[in-house]
Scaffold this active site. Structure first.
Site, PDB file in Angstrom:
ATOM      1  N   VAL A  33       0.817  -1.209   0.000  1.00  0.00           N
ATOM      2  CA  VAL A  33       0.000   0.000   0.000  1.00  0.00           C
ATOM      3  C   VAL A  33       0.856   1.267   0.000  1.00  0.00           C
ATOM      4  O   VAL A  33       2.048   1.225   0.286  1.00  0.00           O
ATOM      5  CB  VAL A  33      -0.979   0.019   1.197  1.00  0.00           C
ATOM      6  CG1 VAL A  33      -1.892  -1.183   1.146  1.00  0.00           C
ATOM      7  CG2 VAL A  33      -0.213   0.027   2.524  1.00  0.00           C
ATOM      8  N   GLU A  34       0.216   2.401  -0.309  1.00  0.00           N
ATOM      9  CA  GLU A  34       0.859   3.720  -0.380  1.00  0.00           C
ATOM     10  C   GLU A  34       2.084   3.703  -1.285  1.00  0.00           C
ATOM     11  O   GLU A  34       3.132   4.274  -0.979  1.00  0.00           O
ATOM     12  CB  GLU A  34       1.234   4.229   1.022  1.00  0.00           C
ATOM     13  CG  GLU A  34       0.010   4.622   1.853  1.00  0.00           C
ATOM     14  CD  GLU A  34       0.377   5.325   3.145  1.00  0.00           C
ATOM     15  OE1 GLU A  34       1.561   5.680   3.322  1.00  0.00           O
ATOM     16  OE2 GLU A  34      -0.522   5.523   3.979  1.00  0.00           O
ATOM     17  N   GLY A  35       1.959   3.039  -2.418  1.00  0.00           N
ATOM     18  CA  GLY A  35       3.062   2.920  -3.365  1.00  0.00           C
ATOM     19  C   GLY A  35       3.803   1.624  -3.142  1.00  0.00           C
ATOM     20  O   GLY A  35       4.583   1.506  -2.184  1.00  0.00           O
TER      21      GLY A  35
END
Length: 814
Positions: free
Chosen positions: A505-507
């Site tokens: 997640v988040e990149g």
């Protein structure tokens, strides 16, 4: 004799320009210095027995410098052709890429890119501290929440218990970042991170539930971009948990490529509360959205379009963010996803022809099309807090769990932690945990000073979540069978199975490492590259050429300086580099300065070699990202050691972390040059930065042994290493492990006395007999006997694993 004098003067002539390059003096100073050398040489060449041909060297140098000092001529003959070429080869950049590059600020990463880091600046950064209110919240509500969490039961039930949900809402855990004027707690980034870290050390589900509303989401976006009306309405409701938020960005066909999302909002007139108003007709299909199943308000990213020109002549308006109540007609809350190893709420949200009034756009109508910039600015901060805190918690708990278990668990009549095969992963756990926490704290210190370090936050997210994976895997190896059997006695299973979540997640970490860290860092942190790009993109070609010329020749001087510095540091092994401190860590400052110069030099050569094609050289970009990351991680280690008061007992951790980072840096640089497109040039560059061979070997076995011993005993270093995690006193699996470790420490002396007396080690199977013999022979006292009984009985309980009744259909019948 004449040859020796000639060689000496040649060396002097070479030393002068190298010295000028080393100290990065201005061009006019170069010109004056070389002109002086030329004049002195010609006037005294007979007296000093110099051949006239030798003096042609500084003369030629002076003529070249004089030509370069004539800016108008230089600009026309050199910069103008290069300017035209640069504009042609400069790769096209999408709006989302440009906005990502513009997001946040640069901080220590710019110093690392400079090749000349200012260590005093770093050491002057204030160490983050809690306010009294923050400290009280951690000591009170946070620890109370942790005590309410039973990891096994939560995973079995698939949700947090109702009383936990109620407590989280009651104590305003969703309002850590919301200012007090809106009813929030208004805590600092350091407190936010520390709260998430402590909860993560107890249960990932609760940690994710708390971190999401306090990270990238409606609260953060409203605080920075919302209208006054939106802030006054939503922030108090978010703070009190009257509203539960989620933020929907990712969809089935658009993950990393946000610009490719199919979710659209078309500007139109529509009915809202009985009136016809201007708004958007929005359609979306999102998945992987944390808290979506329970959210009452949805933060949504979509691409705004205005085909009828209701807002102006532009039809493609760009990514836009809105707040949409989940009860709005057309909104569908989809089925729940089940993330591996965890039970936090995650699912899909969809919308079909949902009318969104302009007042629901975050920031109002003027913020249409600015959504990606808003998200990237918010991510620059949020990405440095939540997931790094979770990763650091995993590292700290790995140190606590593995050190304790390796001391308690015995094979061949000795604790398994004393075997070299176990020492090796224990050393990785200890050294990496120290380094991860150091990087977390240093980055939070920058946030406390008002920075929004987008590159450093990407480094932190990638390195600390990957580091967590390494350490949890090492912990599983150390625990063996204890770690692979499910049940309430397994304190590793949840952390192990949920590892991929933080990494994804988040990149996703692959994307972050191979494209973002160096790709964004090279442009944002390099002292001249962004200036050159901006000059090439300037619509005013005349001004653009002027700016390009100035940046270009400063850039050339920068490359020459780093080449000279890298070579000088290489042949001198950086012995004469200034260090801001004295003592045992001074050499590490010198070596990092050396590697910073080498990194800056190689970075420029790589970018010049590949040009616009570098965008697709993800393996090389990934290696350069590792170099930058470990320059930062190692800097953080040195800063932490100073902030902690240079405790002597922490030196094994410092040595291991620094030696490992330097070895990784060296390995990645060698890998880059081995794959350089021109092999001879690659070997030549390698000679420049490593003229005396490869200097770094990684941590020695003796260093690893010292680190492992810190985890196997009760000492101040171990206390500092695991500081900030939840230490349960209850008789659950973790609490039992802590009690058993403490008991083992207390029983060490009487157990050693029994071993010396009877020639065999005390263990779970023989302690009762040996205690009785020891008492009968007055080798130990009754008090000591009780210490041994307690330690061994607790050890027996720790190594126990769960078993379950066989299901009726699985029973073997006759």
């Amino acid at each position: 004799m004449g040859i020796l004098i000639t060689m000496l003067h040649l060396l002097i002539l070479l030393t002068i320009p190298c010295t000028l390059a080393y100290f990065r003096v201005p061009l006019l100073t170069w010109l004056a210095a070389m002109a002086g050398v030329t004049v002195v040489g010609f006037l005294g060449h007979q007296q000093f027995a110099l051949g006239i041909w030798i003096m042609l060297i500084p003369l030629l140098f002076t003529l070249v410098l004089g030509f370069l000092s004539l800016v108008p001529i230089r600009r026309k003959l050199i910069s103008q052709p290069l300017f035209g070429w640069f504009r042609k080869v400069l790769p096209n950049m999408s709006d989302t890429e440009r906005e990502a590059l513009d997001a946040g600020t640069v901080w220590w990463d710019a110093d690392l890119f400079s090749g000349k880091p200012r260590w005093k600046k770093l050491l002057a950064t204030k160490k983050p501290e809690f306010t009294d209110e923050e400290q009280a919240f951690i000591a009170g509500p946070v620890k109370t929440l942790c005590a309410m969490l039973n990891d096994w039961e939560i995973r079995q039930q698939g949700d947090l218990p109702k009383e936990v949900w109620d407590y989280i809402k009651k104590e305003r855990f969703f309002s850590l970042i919301i200012p007090k004027q809106y009813g929030g707690l208004g805590f600092s980034p350091f407190a936010n991170s520390s709260i998430v870290m402590m909860i993560s050390s107890r249960n990932v589900t609760a940690a994710v539930t708390v971190m999401v509303p306090n990270s990238l989401g409606p609260g953060e976006l409203l605080m920075h971009y919302g209208t006054d009306e939106q802030k006054n309405y939503y922030l108090p409701r978010l703070a009190s948990a009257e509203e539960i938020p989620c933020f929907a960005l990712t969809g089935p066909t658009a993950g990393s490529d946000a610009a490719g999302m199919p979710d659209t909002g078309v500007v139109c007139m529509g009915e809202f509360e009985g009136e016809e108003v201007l708004g958007m007709r929005v359609n979306w299909d999102k998945r992987y959205i944390t808290l979506a199943p329970v959210a009452t308000v949805i933060g949504l990213a979509f691409i705004a379009e205005d085909p009828d020109g209701l807002l102006g002549s532009q039809t493609e308006l760009g990514i836009t963010c809105a707040l949409i109540p989940a009860a709005t007609p057309g909104v569908e809350t989809g089925n729940r996803h089940k993330p591996v190893g965890s039970a936090f709420m995650n699912g899909a949200t969809r919308g079909k022809d949902v009318f969104v009034p302009m007042d629901w756009i975050i920031g109002g109508q003027t913020r249409i099309g600015q959504g990606w910039r808003m998200l990237m600015q918010s991510l620059a901060v949020g990405r440095a807090i939540s997931l790094p805190a979770l990763g650091t918690a995993g590292g700290k708990m790995s140190a606590l769990f593995s050190g304790s278990y390796a001391r308690i668990r015995r094979q061949f009549s000795m604790p398994i932690g004393y075997f070299e095969g176990i020492e090796e992963p224990l050393a990785r756990i200890g050294g990496n945990s120290y380094r991860m926490d150091a990087a977390r704290i240093l980055t939070l210190a920058s946030l406390m000073e008002g920075e929004k370090p987008s590159v450093l936050s990407a480094i932190l997210k990638q390195q600390l979540t990957d580091g967590n994976r390494q350490l949890i895997n090492d912990s599983m190896d150390i625990h063996g069978g204890k770690g692979i059997i499910e049940g309430s006695n397994n304190y590793l299973a949840s952390a192990y199975t949920s590892i991929p979540i933080a990494i994804t997640v988040e990149g996703a970490n692959i994307l972050t490492r191979s494209m973002i860290i160096f790709g964004q860092g090279a442009i944002r942190c390099h002292p001249y590259l962004l200036k050159e790009m901006e000059a090439a993109a300037n619509a005013d070609e005349k001004q653009g050429l002027k700016d390009f010329d100035q940046a270009l020749f400063a850039h050339i001087g920068f490359v020459i300086s780093n080449m000279v510095r890298a070579f000088f540091f290489g042949i001198s092994r950086a012995r004469w580099v200034r260090s801001p401190v004295e003592g045992r860590t001074a050499r590490y400052y010198r070596q990092l300065t050396r590697m910073s110069s080498a990194f800056a030099f190689i970075s420029d050569l790589i970018l010049a070699t590949y040009g616009g094609r570098f965008k697709f050289k993800e393996k090389t970009s990934g290696r350069l990202a590792d170099v930058l990351s470990h320059l930062y991680l190692a800097s953080a280690v040195l800063k932490k050691f100073e902030d902690d008061g240079q405790p002597k007992e922490d030196m094994p951790l410092v040595h291991w972390a620094m030696q490992d980072s330097l070895y990784v840096i060296q390995t990645r640089l060698v890998g880059i040059l081995r794959n350089y497109p021109m092999r001879f040039v690659g070997k030549l560059i390698r000679f420049v930065i490593f003229p005396l061979g490869l200097p770094y070997e990684g941590p020695r076995d003796t260093c690893g042994k010292h680190v492992a011993r810190l985890l196997l005993t009760d000492n101040p270093s171990r206390d500092r290493l695991i500081e900030g995690v939840y230490m349960p006193s209850a008789d659950d699996a973790v609490g039992l492990l802590i009690q058993a470790f403490d008991a083992n420490m207390q029983a060490a002396i009487p157990e050693r006395a029994l071993k010396n007396a009877f020639g065999k080690a005390v263990g779970i199977n023989n302690y009762a007999e040996m205690v009785e013999r020891g008492l009968a022979s007055s080798i130990i006292t009754e008090e000591q006997a009780e210490l041994v009984r307690t330690a061994q009985s607790l050890a027996a309980r720790v190594i126990t694993v769960d078993d379950f009744e066989v299901f009726p259909t699985q029973k073997i019948t006759e």
